[in-house]
Design a protein around this motif. Structure first.
Motif, PDB file in Angstrom:
ATOM      1  N   ILE A  90       0.834  -1.210   0.000  1.00  0.00           N
ATOM      2  CA  ILE A  90       0.000   0.000   0.000  1.00  0.00           C
ATOM      3  C   ILE A  90       0.866   1.257   0.000  1.00  0.00           C
ATOM      4  O   ILE A  90       0.623   2.215  -0.747  1.00  0.00           O
ATOM      5  CB  ILE A  90      -0.953  -0.019   1.211  1.00  0.00           C
ATOM      6  CG1 ILE A  90      -1.982  -1.142   1.053  1.00  0.00           C
ATOM      7  CG2 ILE A  90      -1.663   1.324   1.367  1.00  0.00           C
ATOM      8  CD1 ILE A  90      -2.807  -1.394   2.297  1.00  0.00           C
ATOM      9  N   ALA A  91       1.925   1.242   0.863  1.00  0.00           N
ATOM     10  CA  ALA A  91       2.798   2.408   0.956  1.00  0.00           C
ATOM     11  C   ALA A  91       3.491   2.669  -0.376  1.00  0.00           C
ATOM     12  O   ALA A  91       3.595   3.814  -0.838  1.00  0.00           O
ATOM     13  CB  ALA A  91       3.832   2.208   2.063  1.00  0.00           C
ATOM     14  N   ALA A  92       3.970   1.598  -1.013  1.00  0.00           N
ATOM     15  CA  ALA A  92       4.661   1.755  -2.297  1.00  0.00           C
ATOM     16  C   ALA A  92       3.717   2.309  -3.363  1.00  0.00           C
ATOM     17  O   ALA A  92       4.086   3.212  -4.126  1.00  0.00           O
ATOM     18  CB  ALA A  92       5.242   0.411  -2.739  1.00  0.00           C
ATOM     19  N   HIS A  93       2.497   1.781  -3.411  1.00  0.00           N
ATOM     20  CA  HIS A  93       1.524   2.271  -4.394  1.00  0.00           C
ATOM     21  C   HIS A  93       1.166   3.735  -4.139  1.00  0.00           C
ATOM     22  O   HIS A  93       1.102   4.551  -5.065  1.00  0.00           O
ATOM     23  CB  HIS A  93       0.261   1.411  -4.350  1.00  0.00           C
ATOM     24  CG  HIS A  93       0.378   0.148  -5.153  1.00  0.00           C
ATOM     25  ND1 HIS A  93       0.473   0.140  -6.528  1.00  0.00           N
ATOM     26  CD2 HIS A  93       0.422  -1.145  -4.764  1.00  0.00           C
ATOM     27  CE1 HIS A  93       0.560  -1.098  -6.958  1.00  0.00           C
ATOM     28  NE2 HIS A  93       0.540  -1.904  -5.912  1.00  0.00           N
ATOM     29  N   ASP A  94       0.929   4.068  -2.860  1.00  0.00           N
ATOM     30  CA  ASP A  94       0.511   5.428  -2.524  1.00  0.00           C
ATOM     31  C   ASP A  94       1.631   6.446  -2.731  1.00  0.00           C
ATOM     32  O   ASP A  94       1.363   7.604  -3.051  1.00  0.00           O
ATOM     33  CB  ASP A  94       0.020   5.483  -1.070  1.00  0.00           C
ATOM     34  CG  ASP A  94      -1.322   4.774  -0.898  1.00  0.00           C
ATOM     35  OD1 ASP A  94      -1.946   4.456  -1.927  1.00  0.00           O
ATOM     36  OD2 ASP A  94      -1.727   4.525   0.250  1.00  0.00           O
ATOM     37  N   LEU A  95       2.873   6.017  -2.525  1.00  0.00           N
ATOM     38  CA  LEU A  95       3.990   6.947  -2.698  1.00  0.00           C
ATOM     39  C   LEU A  95       4.319   7.202  -4.168  1.00  0.00           C
ATOM     40  O   LEU A  95       4.916   8.223  -4.503  1.00  0.00           O
ATOM     41  CB  LEU A  95       5.238   6.404  -1.984  1.00  0.00           C
ATOM     42  CG  LEU A  95       5.256   6.552  -0.458  1.00  0.00           C
ATOM     43  CD1 LEU A  95       6.448   5.812   0.130  1.00  0.00           C
ATOM     44  CD2 LEU A  95       5.298   8.023  -0.055  1.00  0.00           C
ATOM     45  N   ARG A  96       3.936   6.264  -5.009  1.00  0.00           N
ATOM     46  CA  ARG A  96       4.262   6.420  -6.427  1.00  0.00           C
ATOM     47  C   ARG A  96       3.574   7.636  -7.056  1.00  0.00           C
ATOM     48  O   ARG A  96       4.142   8.310  -7.901  1.00  0.00           O
ATOM     49  CB  ARG A  96       3.867   5.157  -7.188  1.00  0.00           C
ATOM     50  CG  ARG A  96       4.978   4.131  -7.254  1.00  0.00           C
ATOM     51  CD  ARG A  96       4.634   2.997  -8.163  1.00  0.00           C
ATOM     52  NE  ARG A  96       5.822   2.319  -8.629  1.00  0.00           N
ATOM     53  CZ  ARG A  96       5.811   1.312  -9.481  1.00  0.00           C
ATOM     54  NH1 ARG A  96       4.662   0.878  -9.974  1.00  0.00           N
ATOM     55  NH2 ARG A  96       6.924   0.722  -9.862  1.00  0.00           N
ATOM     56  N   GLN A  97       2.343   7.906  -6.629  1.00  0.00           N
ATOM     57  CA  GLN A  97       1.602   9.017  -7.230  1.00  0.00           C
ATOM     58  C   GLN A  97       2.260  10.368  -6.938  1.00  0.00           C
ATOM     59  O   GLN A  97       2.522  11.137  -7.868  1.00  0.00           O
ATOM     60  CB  GLN A  97       0.152   8.997  -6.749  1.00  0.00           C
ATOM     61  CG  GLN A  97      -0.717  10.039  -7.452  1.00  0.00           C
ATOM     62  CD  GLN A  97      -2.176   9.895  -7.077  1.00  0.00           C
ATOM     63  OE1 GLN A  97      -2.562   8.972  -6.375  1.00  0.00           O
ATOM     64  NE2 GLN A  97      -2.999  10.823  -7.538  1.00  0.00           N
ATOM     65  N   ASN A 140      11.416   5.693  -7.137  1.00  0.00           N
ATOM     66  CA  ASN A 140      10.526   4.860  -7.959  1.00  0.00           C
ATOM     67  C   ASN A 140      11.044   3.436  -8.072  1.00  0.00           C
ATOM     68  O   ASN A 140      10.265   2.476  -8.038  1.00  0.00           O
ATOM     69  CB  ASN A 140      10.376   5.476  -9.360  1.00  0.00           C
ATOM     70  CG  ASN A 140       9.299   6.554  -9.409  1.00  0.00           C
ATOM     71  OD1 ASN A 140       8.271   6.436  -8.752  1.00  0.00           O
ATOM     72  ND2 ASN A 140       9.546   7.611 -10.161  1.00  0.00           N
ATOM     73  N   MET A 141      12.379   3.287  -8.210  1.00  0.00           N
ATOM     74  CA  MET A 141      12.957   1.938  -8.260  1.00  0.00           C
ATOM     75  C   MET A 141      12.756   1.210  -6.935  1.00  0.00           C
ATOM     76  O   MET A 141      12.451   0.014  -6.906  1.00  0.00           O
ATOM     77  CB  MET A 141      14.443   2.014  -8.611  1.00  0.00           C
ATOM     78  CG  MET A 141      14.713   2.360 -10.074  1.00  0.00           C
ATOM     79  SD  MET A 141      16.452   2.180 -10.532  1.00  0.00           S
ATOM     80  CE  MET A 141      17.186   3.537  -9.620  1.00  0.00           C
ATOM     81  N   LEU A 142      12.909   1.954  -5.833  1.00  0.00           N
ATOM     82  CA  LEU A 142      12.672   1.346  -4.519  1.00  0.00           C
ATOM     83  C   LEU A 142      11.222   0.917  -4.370  1.00  0.00           C
ATOM     84  O   LEU A 142      10.927  -0.187  -3.878  1.00  0.00           O
ATOM     85  CB  LEU A 142      13.048   2.335  -3.409  1.00  0.00           C
ATOM     86  CG  LEU A 142      12.708   1.877  -1.976  1.00  0.00           C
ATOM     87  CD1 LEU A 142      13.419   0.576  -1.647  1.00  0.00           C
ATOM     88  CD2 LEU A 142      13.063   2.962  -0.966  1.00  0.00           C
ATOM     89  N   MET A 143      10.291   1.770  -4.794  1.00  0.00           N
ATOM     90  CA  MET A 143       8.867   1.422  -4.721  1.00  0.00           C
ATOM     91  C   MET A 143       8.566   0.157  -5.525  1.00  0.00           C
ATOM     92  O   MET A 143       7.830  -0.728  -5.083  1.00  0.00           O
ATOM     93  CB  MET A 143       8.004   2.582  -5.229  1.00  0.00           C
ATOM     94  CG  MET A 143       8.058   3.864  -4.427  1.00  0.00           C
ATOM     95  SD  MET A 143       7.623   3.644  -2.689  1.00  0.00           S
ATOM     96  CE  MET A 143       9.240   3.698  -1.922  1.00  0.00           C
ATOM     97  N   ALA A 144       9.168   0.078  -6.726  1.00  0.00           N
ATOM     98  CA  ALA A 144       8.956  -1.108  -7.567  1.00  0.00           C
ATOM     99  C   ALA A 144       9.491  -2.359  -6.886  1.00  0.00           C
ATOM    100  O   ALA A 144       8.845  -3.421  -6.899  1.00  0.00           O
ATOM    101  CB  ALA A 144       9.629  -0.912  -8.927  1.00  0.00           C
ATOM    102  N   ASP A 145      10.678  -2.249  -6.247  1.00  0.00           N
ATOM    103  CA  ASP A 145      11.256  -3.398  -5.548  1.00  0.00           C
ATOM    104  C   ASP A 145      10.388  -3.812  -4.356  1.00  0.00           C
ATOM    105  O   ASP A 145      10.178  -5.004  -4.099  1.00  0.00           O
ATOM    106  CB  ASP A 145      12.672  -3.074  -5.063  1.00  0.00           C
ATOM    107  CG  ASP A 145      13.680  -3.058  -6.208  1.00  0.00           C
ATOM    108  OD1 ASP A 145      13.332  -3.566  -7.293  1.00  0.00           O
ATOM    109  OD2 ASP A 145      14.793  -2.546  -6.010  1.00  0.00           O
ATOM    110  N   LEU A 146       9.889  -2.825  -3.609  1.00  0.00           N
ATOM    111  CA  LEU A 146       9.036  -3.136  -2.451  1.00  0.00           C
ATOM    112  C   LEU A 146       7.740  -3.813  -2.880  1.00  0.00           C
ATOM    113  O   LEU A 146       7.258  -4.733  -2.221  1.00  0.00           O
ATOM    114  CB  LEU A 146       8.733  -1.847  -1.671  1.00  0.00           C
ATOM    115  CG  LEU A 146       9.899  -1.247  -0.880  1.00  0.00           C
ATOM    116  CD1 LEU A 146       9.492   0.077  -0.254  1.00  0.00           C
ATOM    117  CD2 LEU A 146      10.370  -2.210   0.206  1.00  0.00           C
TER     118      LEU A 146
END
Length: 313
Positions: A90-97, A140-146
């Motif tokens: 959820i955190a990764a998805h929400d931070l991407r925006q 963004n790369m970190l979010m994708a990895d998470l």
């Protein structure tokens, strides 16, 4: 018969009778004593068995209690792990925006700066905007990895397997990574490849593995270094290798290097940016395709060879 002979015979008879009586009385007494001893020993033995059974029953109850506590603890750990995985996703998805918004606005500002080049402070502003873009790219790369890690842990890390040309994929990835290699003066050499090889797998995920291995090689290789990219067909499998002349890998790190969030002493000493997720995700992708992944290195300062295999159907 003389009187002497009679007395002798009588004496022998008396002695025999006394011996028989003595044997009978002694035997009866000894047997009675032996029976009492046996009964007492049997009673003590039964008491000991009863005591041992009580102790064993107590130990069994204690063990069952410990097993139940362990089961409840395991359930709680699984629940917390599910919560953590969901939170990461959820955190990764929400931070991407918001990251995408920052990236977009920064790009607009950079275009405006380019059209108004030569104004006071323009160069420093351009550097700042470039740093913002780099930071958002890293995030963004970190979010994708998470997101990938959360999918792996929740069992939702699926592969879309389709036949594709491995040669064409490798050409695309090498061309992309060569930009970063040239910035460091690193020579990225493509060794002779076999004729067009078709692999059945998830093209995007396999490219993710190759990008990770090449990206790590570029990141850790020294200025002006050399990296070789090669693959071949051995039997019924494809073998891919990335060979570099970087710092190498110590023997004790070879097993740990593919663990989640693991960073070697070289990572920390050299202050290389990373989160220790890429190789773990690469291992999951390769194993999901039925292949293997590993590293070979003679030690520190000897460079390293990262490799993986894929079955050919």
């Amino acid at each position: 018969m003389t009187t002497y002979q009679f007395l002798l015979s009588y004496s022998i008879l008396i002695i025999a009778i006394i011996a028989l009586l003595t044997y009978w009385i002694t035997r009866k007494f000894v047997l009675r004593k032996m029976n009492r001893t046996i009964l007492k020993a049997e009673h003590n033995y039964q008491q000991q068995i009863a005591n041992l059974q009580m102790q064993l029953s107590g130990k069994v109850n204690m063990l069952e209690g410990m097993v139940e506590k362990l089961r409840l603890s395991n359930q709680e750990l699984n629940r917390l792990n599910d919560i953590r995985s969901k939170f990461m996703s959820i955190a990764a998805h929400d931070l991407r925006q918001p990251l995408s918004a920052i990236q977009g606005f920064t790009s607009v500002l950079m275009m405006d700066r380019n059209t108004t080049a030569g104004t006071a402070g323009g160069n420093s502003d351009q550097v700042a905007l470039n740093n913002i873009l780099k930071a958002t790219d890293n995030m963004n790369m970190l979010m994708a990895d998470l997101i990938d890690i959360s999918r792996i842990e929740s069992g939702q890390f699926s592969m879309d397997k389709q036949p594709f040309s491995f040669n064409a994929l490798l050409t695309d990835v090498v061309a992309l990574q060569n930009v970063g290699a040239q910035k460091k003066g690193i020579y990225l050499q493509k060794c002779e490849y076999p004729t067009d090889v078709t692999v059945t797998g998830d093209r995007f995920r396999i490219s993710q593995v190759i990008n990770n291995l090449l990206g790590n090689a570029i990141k850790f290789s020294p200025q002006g270094g050399r990296i070789e990219v090669r693959f071949c067909v051995e039997g019924d499998q494809l073998v891919f290798k990335v060979v570099d002349n970087g710092p190498g890998v110590v023997h004790s790190e070879k097993e740990k290097i593919f663990q989640k969030f693991h960073q070697s002493d070289i990572d920390r000493t050299a202050k290389k940016q990373g989160w220790g997720l890429g190789l773990s995700i690469a291992q999951e992708i390769v194993e999901a395709h039925g292949g293997e992944i590993g590293v070979q290195s003679a030690g520190l300062g000897q460079g390293s060879t990262f490799w993986f295999t894929l079955p050919l159907q």
